[in-house]
Scaffold this motif. Sequence first.
Motif, mmCIF file in Angstrom:
data_model
loop_
_atom_site.group_PDB
_atom_site.id
_atom_site.type_symbol
_atom_site.label_atom_id
_atom_site.label_comp_id
_atom_site.label_asym_id
_atom_site.label_seq_id
_atom_site.Cartn_x
_atom_site.Cartn_y
_atom_site.Cartn_z
ATOM 1 N N TYR A 45 41.484 49.187 -35.305
ATOM 2 C CA TYR A 45 40.604 49.540 -36.178
ATOM 3 C C TYR A 45 40.029 47.675 -36.113
ATOM 4 N N MET A 46 40.697 46.800 -36.453
ATOM 5 C CA MET A 46 40.128 45.513 -36.668
ATOM 6 C C MET A 46 39.411 44.878 -35.597
ATOM 7 N N VAL A 47 40.068 45.213 -34.880
ATOM 8 C CA VAL A 47 39.369 45.223 -32.952
ATOM 9 C C VAL A 47 38.249 45.467 -32.629
ATOM 10 N N TYR A 48 39.095 46.625 -32.615
ATOM 11 C CA TYR A 48 37.938 48.130 -32.144
ATOM 12 C C TYR A 48 36.168 48.110 -32.337
ATOM 13 N N PHE A 49 36.552 48.537 -33.343
ATOM 14 C CA PHE A 49 36.204 49.628 -34.882
ATOM 15 C C PHE A 49 34.842 48.065 -34.886
ATOM 16 N N ASN A 50 35.542 47.223 -35.597
ATOM 17 C CA ASN A 50 35.046 46.333 -36.922
ATOM 18 C C ASN A 50 34.294 44.904 -35.687
ATOM 19 N N PHE A 51 35.476 44.519 -34.691
ATOM 20 C CA PHE A 51 34.527 43.333 -33.803
ATOM 21 C C PHE A 51 34.004 43.644 -32.859
ATOM 22 N N PHE A 52 34.386 44.402 -32.056
ATOM 23 C CA PHE A 52 33.538 45.065 -31.003
ATOM 24 C C PHE A 52 32.558 45.925 -31.403
ATOM 25 N N GLY A 53 32.752 46.987 -32.255
ATOM 26 C CA GLY A 53 31.231 47.804 -32.579
ATOM 27 C C GLY A 53 30.065 47.472 -33.588
ATOM 28 N N TRP A 54 30.512 46.225 -34.363
ATOM 29 C CA TRP A 54 30.009 45.952 -35.561
ATOM 30 C C TRP A 54 29.358 44.320 -35.932
ATOM 31 N N VAL A 55 30.438 43.710 -35.090
ATOM 32 C CA VAL A 55 29.970 42.454 -34.833
ATOM 33 C C VAL A 55 29.800 41.689 -33.792
ATOM 34 N N LEU A 56 30.229 41.073 -32.766
ATOM 35 C CA LEU A 56 30.352 41.014 -31.251
ATOM 36 C C LEU A 56 29.117 41.893 -30.651
ATOM 37 N N PRO A 57 28.499 42.633 -30.857
ATOM 38 C CA PRO A 57 26.978 43.253 -30.620
ATOM 39 C C PRO A 57 25.705 42.865 -31.156
ATOM 40 N N PRO A 58 25.969 43.097 -32.200
ATOM 41 C CA PRO A 58 24.928 42.149 -32.749
ATOM 42 C C PRO A 58 24.553 40.806 -32.790
ATOM 43 N N LEU A 59 25.799 39.862 -32.633
ATOM 44 C CA LEU A 59 25.488 38.657 -32.727
ATOM 45 C C LEU A 59 25.472 38.317 -31.750
ATOM 46 N N VAL A 60 25.285 38.821 -30.710
ATOM 47 C CA VAL A 60 25.162 38.930 -28.762
ATOM 48 C C VAL A 60 23.444 38.884 -28.707
ATOM 49 N N LEU A 61 23.074 40.289 -29.360
ATOM 50 C CA LEU A 61 21.902 40.719 -29.762
ATOM 51 C C LEU A 61 20.892 39.609 -30.323
ATOM 52 N N MET A 62 21.433 39.449 -31.692
ATOM 53 C CA MET A 62 20.878 38.220 -33.010
ATOM 54 C C MET A 62 20.368 36.752 -31.669
ATOM 55 N N LEU A 63 21.884 36.114 -30.770
ATOM 56 C CA LEU A 63 21.541 35.671 -29.385
ATOM 57 C C LEU A 63 20.475 34.809 -28.666
ATOM 58 N N LEU A 64 20.553 36.648 -27.757
ATOM 59 C CA LEU A 64 19.368 36.445 -27.352
ATOM 60 C C LEU A 64 17.929 36.966 -27.553
ATOM 61 N N ILE A 65 17.622 37.212 -28.897
ATOM 62 C CA ILE A 65 15.574 37.295 -29.547
ATOM 63 C C ILE A 65 15.993 35.935 -29.918
ATOM 64 N N TYR A 66 16.817 35.504 -30.351
ATOM 65 C CA TYR A 66 16.394 33.467 -30.531
ATOM 66 C C TYR A 66 16.002 32.720 -29.602
ATOM 67 N N ALA A 67 17.264 33.586 -28.430
ATOM 68 C CA ALA A 67 16.657 32.335 -27.117
ATOM 69 C C ALA A 67 15.100 32.733 -26.535
ATOM 70 N N GLU A 68 14.836 34.231 -26.978
ATOM 71 C CA GLU A 68 13.801 34.882 -26.763
ATOM 72 C C GLU A 68 11.997 34.220 -27.374
ATOM 73 N N ILE A 69 12.628 34.267 -29.188
ATOM 74 C CA ILE A 69 11.917 32.958 -30.051
ATOM 75 C C ILE A 69 11.330 32.194 -29.623
ATOM 76 N N PHE A 70 12.590 30.719 -29.424
ATOM 77 C CA PHE A 70 12.756 29.599 -29.155
ATOM 78 C C PHE A 70 12.079 29.187 -28.138
ATOM 79 N N TYR A 71 11.830 29.950 -26.725
ATOM 80 C CA TYR A 71 11.513 30.466 -25.447
ATOM 81 C C TYR A 71 9.813 30.230 -26.104
ATOM 82 N N MET A 72 9.724 31.199 -26.486
ATOM 83 C CA MET A 72 7.666 31.679 -26.714
ATOM 84 C C MET A 72 7.587 29.923 -27.728
ATOM 85 N N ILE A 73 8.133 30.085 -28.679
ATOM 86 C CA ILE A 73 7.598 29.091 -28.926
ATOM 87 C C ILE A 73 7.383 27.671 -28.549
#
Length: 201
Positions: A45-73
């Motif tokens: 539950y902690m690894v597959y559902f919590n970490f791989f499902g609800w922590v890691l994907p949003p974290l990677v997505l947010m990192l990509l979004i911030y990279a795009e924001i900094f690039y545009m600014i």
Amino acid sequence: MVAIVVGLMPMLGWNNLEKLRQTNGTVGADLLVTCEFENVISMEYMVYFNFFGWVLPPLVLMLLIYAEIFYMIHKHLNKKVTTNQTDPTRYYGKELKLAKSLALVLFLFAVSWLPLHILNCITLFCPSCENSVTILYVAILLSHGNSVVNPIVYAFRIKKFQNAFVKIWKQYVCCTEDPHLHGRPSFRIDSKERRLGGNDI
């Protein structure tokens, strides 16, 4: 709603109860359990559902979004400087400062939560590996400390939050009145005095 569902999954049945019943000595005849996190919470539950499902994907997505924001600014800041030297860059400068503050919050979130999730992955994928109890406690403290860090970052990095914290500190901790608010008439009192004055006339 997602946080409620994710957090309640162990209570709804995704836990180690059956595994504990099969393990001699962990659960007695009266179903008393040694209350340790890894005993009662399923690592799947902690690894597959919590970490791989609800922590890691949003974290990677947010990192990509911030990279795009900094690039545009930076792109707009460079464009402003090269096309018109007299054109002020205050707007994009403020946007860059705000983006840095929010990126710092994201970075601190990653630093606070990733150690615990990495230890959970080691526990699941390498059962023979021994995790240090001290490291585990430090990782747990880091994850809990993340809730304390955000207001401090906001207070030091964002001016409006800083002013609000100073006002709260002065008014409720130091018990001193805000000089800007002192002497300012209340709207209700002022309107009441006007009505009374009107009736007297």
